[in-house]
Design an enzyme around this catalytic site. Structure first.
Site, mmCIF file in Angstrom:
data_model
loop_
_atom_site.group_PDB
_atom_site.id
_atom_site.type_symbol
_atom_site.label_atom_id
_atom_site.label_comp_id
_atom_site.label_asym_id
_atom_site.label_seq_id
_atom_site.Cartn_x
_atom_site.Cartn_y
_atom_site.Cartn_z
ATOM 1 N N SER A 68 0.907 -1.223 0.080
ATOM 2 C CA SER A 68 -0.033 0.130 -0.107
ATOM 3 C C SER A 68 0.670 1.241 0.115
ATOM 4 C CB SER A 68 -0.891 -0.204 1.226
ATOM 5 O OG SER A 68 -0.184 0.116 2.440
ATOM 6 N N GLY A 69 2.001 1.191 0.426
ATOM 7 C CA GLY A 69 2.891 2.234 0.693
ATOM 8 C C GLY A 69 2.855 2.653 2.083
ATOM 9 N N ASP A 101 2.754 -0.998 7.460
ATOM 10 C CA ASP A 101 2.370 -2.330 7.893
ATOM 11 C C ASP A 101 2.794 -3.174 6.784
ATOM 12 O OD1 ASP A 101 1.436 -1.668 10.327
ATOM 13 O OD2 ASP A 101 -0.548 -0.696 9.419
ATOM 14 N N SER A 102 2.322 -3.013 5.555
ATOM 15 C CA SER A 102 2.674 -3.923 4.385
ATOM 16 C C SER A 102 4.006 -3.966 4.069
ATOM 17 C CB SER A 102 1.649 -3.164 3.123
ATOM 18 O OG SER A 102 2.376 -1.932 2.758
ATOM 19 N N LEU A 110 -1.352 -1.421 -6.036
ATOM 20 C CA LEU A 110 -2.693 -1.167 -6.972
ATOM 21 C C LEU A 110 -2.836 0.221 -7.199
ATOM 22 C CD1 LEU A 110 -4.909 -3.919 -4.884
ATOM 23 C CD2 LEU A 110 -3.137 -4.139 -6.495
ATOM 24 N N CYS A 161 -13.898 -2.643 -0.509
ATOM 25 C CA CYS A 161 -12.446 -2.888 -1.153
ATOM 26 C C CYS A 161 -11.920 -4.202 -0.873
ATOM 27 C CB CYS A 161 -11.705 -1.556 -0.827
ATOM 28 S SG CYS A 161 -9.867 -1.648 -1.783
ATOM 29 N N CYS A 175 -10.329 7.229 1.035
ATOM 30 C CA CYS A 175 -9.159 7.807 0.019
ATOM 31 C C CYS A 175 -9.779 8.463 -1.248
ATOM 32 C CB CYS A 175 -8.533 6.529 -0.503
ATOM 33 S SG CYS A 175 -9.302 5.422 -1.546
#
Length: 379
Positions: A8-9, A12-13, A32, A101, A199
């Site tokens: 995601s940027g 955490d990811s 994405l 989502c 978002c």
């Protein structure tokens, strides 16, 4: 295993991907692209899915030494998340776009493409846990850090999706530890603020954004007796439990504030009343799904004890639930989830999601179709 890391940027990811690499998996990072005009998305401390986030994801993959790709899911996101959000508000319901989502993009479109390309699993930075029993069946559970737990927004995942999902942050005791680990690994996102809000609404003004998408028509605000007490600029922009933005020409007899109790889009009316009338103790849900294999009571229609949660970071309350078959207006039989709450909840709106738990285990979820007080029979 071949693992596709959804980047995601955020921190955490990035740490989740790092742990997957460290565990010996063959990891590929993917970001994405959810808009062809990312400049319209929220940026900095309150956003996600922006050009800035794409660059941060690329930098993280570079540090980890894994390939990095950007996949364009903008059309599907527009149709399945943004348009769904508009349609739900137009119908007088309050949707959860982040849950949608997860359901239709991150663990449907993304996972489908990953499997088609030969990946075994998708890895994300969600705080949740997948447990496998002796028979190989997967269950979704809360993460170790209940303050950051995201199992609620993952309650839509099916057993098949859980079989291909990895959550490396499951047992991490705190977000502070994730940030410290990112710092040690040299990841530039170590201190990047968390994203919040929606978002695709760049300035956070949901009502103003909806006014450009939905035909807003002025109408009446009525109290619980049906008496007109004011006017609204468009019923679709309100949500159950809302207090701000109500322009009431007639004050309540007791002088106390009034809250939105119900949206009636067909009549273009907003119903308001005292806060006490927001308390509900029965929820009826549609679009029922089970995280993992359903418990035995689901098939028999028997009641079962559980805890119900209606917001991502809301408190779960004791409840008794059952599944019953109902026939809709078109004559089609479908499952309906009936949840009776031991402790009443306030401000529960149609369109929200109720997620059921037994202990740390997520049983399943449903979209709230109706909520009412069994004592007052108000809504």
């Amino acid at each position: 295993m071949r693992v596709l890391a959804a980047m995601s940027g955020g921190v955490d990811s990035a740490v989740a991907a790092a742990r997957a690499v460290e565990a010996g998996h063959d990891v590929v990072g993917v970001h994405l692209a959810l808009s062809r005009m990312p400049g319209t998305l929220r940026t900095g401390s309150r956003g996600c899915c922006t050009i800035e986030d794409s660059r941060d994801a690329w930098r993280a993959c570079d540090v980890l030494g894994i390939p990095y790709y950007v996949w364009d899911f903008s059309e599907r996101f527009k149709e399945d998340v943004v348009q769904d959000f508009i349609d739900e508000y137009a119908a007088g319901r309050t949707p959860n776009p982040c849950m949608r989502c997860n359901e239709r993009i991150k663990f449907a479109a993304l996972l489908e493409k990953a499997i088609a390309l030969g990946f075994d699993a998708v890895c994300t930075g969600h705080y949740a846990k997948v447990i496998e029993d002796a028979d190989g069946n997967r269950e979704l559970h809360r993460a170790a850090d209940w303050a950051k737990d995201q199992s609620y927004v993952l309650g839509v995942l099916t057993h098949e999706q859980l079989k291909h999902s990895m959550f490396p942050l499951a047992d991490t005791p705190s977000k502070a530890e994730v940030r410290a680990e990112a710092e040690r690994r040299g990841l530039s996102v170590a201190n990047k603020p968390d994203s919040h809000d929606i978002c695709f609404i760049s300035d956070g003004d949901t009502r103003g954004w909806l006014a450009e998408k939905i035909d807003m028509t002025t109408g009446d605000i009525v109290d619980e007796t049906g008496a007109k007490v004011g006017e609204h600029p468009g019923a679709n922009a309100f949500t159950v439990g809302q207090r701000r933005g109500l322009k009431l020409g007639t004050p309540a007899a007791d002088g106390k504030p009034r809250f939105v109790l119900e949206i009636r889009p067909k009549e273009n009316k907003v119903v308001v009343g005292p806060e006490a009338l927001l308390a509900i103790d029965e929820i009826r849900g549609i679009k029922v799904s089970w995280a993992g294999l359903p418990i035995s009571e689901v098939a028999t229609g028997a009641e079962f004890d559980c805890h119900a949660q209606v917001r991502a970071h809301g408190d779960p309350v004791p409840a008794i639930a059952r599944v019953e078959a109902v026939t809709d207006e078109s004559g089609v039989e479908r499952a309906q989830l009936v949840v009776t709450l031991t402790d009443p909840l306030r401000g529960v709106a149609p369109g929200q999601t109720v997620v059921l738990y037994q202990g740390s285990r997520v049983l399943g979820q449903a979209t709230i179709d109706a909520a009412r007080s069994l004592q007052r029979q108000v809504l």
